[in-house]
Write an enzyme that holds these catalytic residues in place. Structure first.
Site, mmCIF file in Angstrom:
data_model
loop_
_atom_site.group_PDB
_atom_site.id
_atom_site.type_symbol
_atom_site.label_atom_id
_atom_site.label_comp_id
_atom_site.label_asym_id
_atom_site.label_seq_id
_atom_site.Cartn_x
_atom_site.Cartn_y
_atom_site.Cartn_z
ATOM 1 N N HIS A 26 -4.511 6.164 -1.209
ATOM 2 C CA HIS A 26 -5.066 6.127 0.151
ATOM 3 C C HIS A 26 -3.977 6.354 1.203
ATOM 4 O O HIS A 26 -4.287 6.703 2.340
ATOM 5 C CB HIS A 26 -5.740 4.775 0.393
ATOM 6 C CG HIS A 26 -7.116 4.849 0.985
ATOM 7 N ND1 HIS A 26 -7.821 6.012 1.192
ATOM 8 C CD2 HIS A 26 -7.935 3.858 1.423
ATOM 9 C CE1 HIS A 26 -9.001 5.742 1.721
ATOM 10 N NE2 HIS A 26 -9.091 4.446 1.881
ATOM 11 N N TYR B 275 -5.570 -0.255 9.577
ATOM 12 C CA TYR B 275 -6.131 -0.007 8.254
ATOM 13 C C TYR B 275 -7.046 1.214 8.337
ATOM 14 O O TYR B 275 -7.552 1.575 9.397
ATOM 15 C CB TYR B 275 -6.846 -1.234 7.675
ATOM 16 C CG TYR B 275 -5.861 -2.337 7.343
ATOM 17 C CD1 TYR B 275 -5.243 -2.389 6.103
ATOM 18 C CD2 TYR B 275 -5.520 -3.303 8.285
ATOM 19 C CE1 TYR B 275 -4.314 -3.378 5.806
ATOM 20 C CE2 TYR B 275 -4.600 -4.295 8.003
ATOM 21 C CZ TYR B 275 -3.997 -4.324 6.763
ATOM 22 O OH TYR B 275 -3.077 -5.296 6.480
ATOM 23 N N TYR C 130 0.803 -1.225 0.000
ATOM 24 C CA TYR C 130 0.000 0.000 0.000
ATOM 25 C C TYR C 130 0.839 1.280 0.000
ATOM 26 O O TYR C 130 0.284 2.373 -0.104
ATOM 27 C CB TYR C 130 -0.917 0.033 1.233
ATOM 28 C CG TYR C 130 -1.912 -1.089 1.279
ATOM 29 C CD1 TYR C 130 -2.971 -1.148 0.371
ATOM 30 C CD2 TYR C 130 -1.795 -2.105 2.221
ATOM 31 C CE1 TYR C 130 -3.882 -2.187 0.410
ATOM 32 C CE2 TYR C 130 -2.710 -3.142 2.269
ATOM 33 C CZ TYR C 130 -3.745 -3.177 1.359
ATOM 34 O OH TYR C 130 -4.648 -4.198 1.402
ATOM 35 N N ASN D 181 -10.110 2.168 7.523
ATOM 36 C CA ASN D 181 -11.492 2.211 7.999
ATOM 37 C C ASN D 181 -11.646 2.071 9.512
ATOM 38 O O ASN D 181 -12.721 2.324 10.046
ATOM 39 C CB ASN D 181 -12.321 1.138 7.293
ATOM 40 C CG ASN D 181 -12.421 1.381 5.805
ATOM 41 O OD1 ASN D 181 -11.961 2.394 5.285
ATOM 42 N ND2 ASN D 181 -13.026 0.445 5.099
#
EC number: 3.1.1.29
Length: 183
Positions: free
Chosen positions: A20, A67, A15, A69
């Site tokens: 993001h 993460y 990532y 969320n």
């Protein structure tokens, strides 16, 4: 008084260079001014943490390991551990509602559909913290899902433009640290 700087992103090498994770990348850039600062894992606080001393006071930078969320779990734990007032929290987050390179500093702002911001607001019970929103834009094609877009790698053009974004973010960060920002 201690300041908490929360970088929103996802842990893991896969990532690192995704849209993001622009909050993580921005935190790394801001910390370049503090060569002694190194992120270290703090499992009980669900984060990687870097602490620095500046002329404006102590700063705690975190990269939640929860993460995007579920970012609120880490933010709430760190806030309580260090006793940081909510108005001394700054969240660095990607923003699909603004074009790539646009940077905004706001307090008491909504989440704009960002699930990490929503999680933080729910965990803190308030949105009275500051947000440094880093514009990443939206997909240029309708056949690309928003979730695929934010988890996608930066284009070559974005990789070039990200340096200007970081310069603007750094200026707004300095204003926030010194208390000269406007909401």
């Amino acid at each position: 008084m201690t300041m908490l700087i929360v970088a929103i992103g996802n842990p893991g090498r896969q990532y690192t260079w995704t849209r993001h994770n622009i909050g993580f990348l921005c935190a790394d850039k801001l910390l370049q001014g503090f060569p002694e600062a190194q992120f270290k894992e703090a499992r009980k606080l669900f984060s990687d943490i870097a602490k620095v001393e500046s002329p404006q006071g102590s700063m705690v930078f975190i990269k939640p390991r929860t993460y995007v969320n579920l970012s609120g779990k880490a933010v709430s734990a760190v806030k309580e551990y260090y006793g940081i007032p909510i108005d001394r929290i700054l969240v660095l987050a990607d923003d699909v509602n603004h074009p790539f390179g646009n940077v905004r500093l706001r307090q008491n702002a909504g989440g704009g559909g960002h699930k990490g911001i929503k999680s933080i607001t729910q965990s803190l019970g308030s949105n009275d913290y500051w947000q440094l929103r880093l514009g990443i834009g939206r997909p240029q094609r309708e056949d690309i899902e928003l979730s695929d877009f934010v988890l996608g790698q930066f284009t070559e053009e974005e990789q070039i433009g990200i340096q200007s974004l970081f310069i603007e973010a750094s200026a707004l960060f300095s204003q926030w640290c010194s208390g000269t920002q406007t909401a």
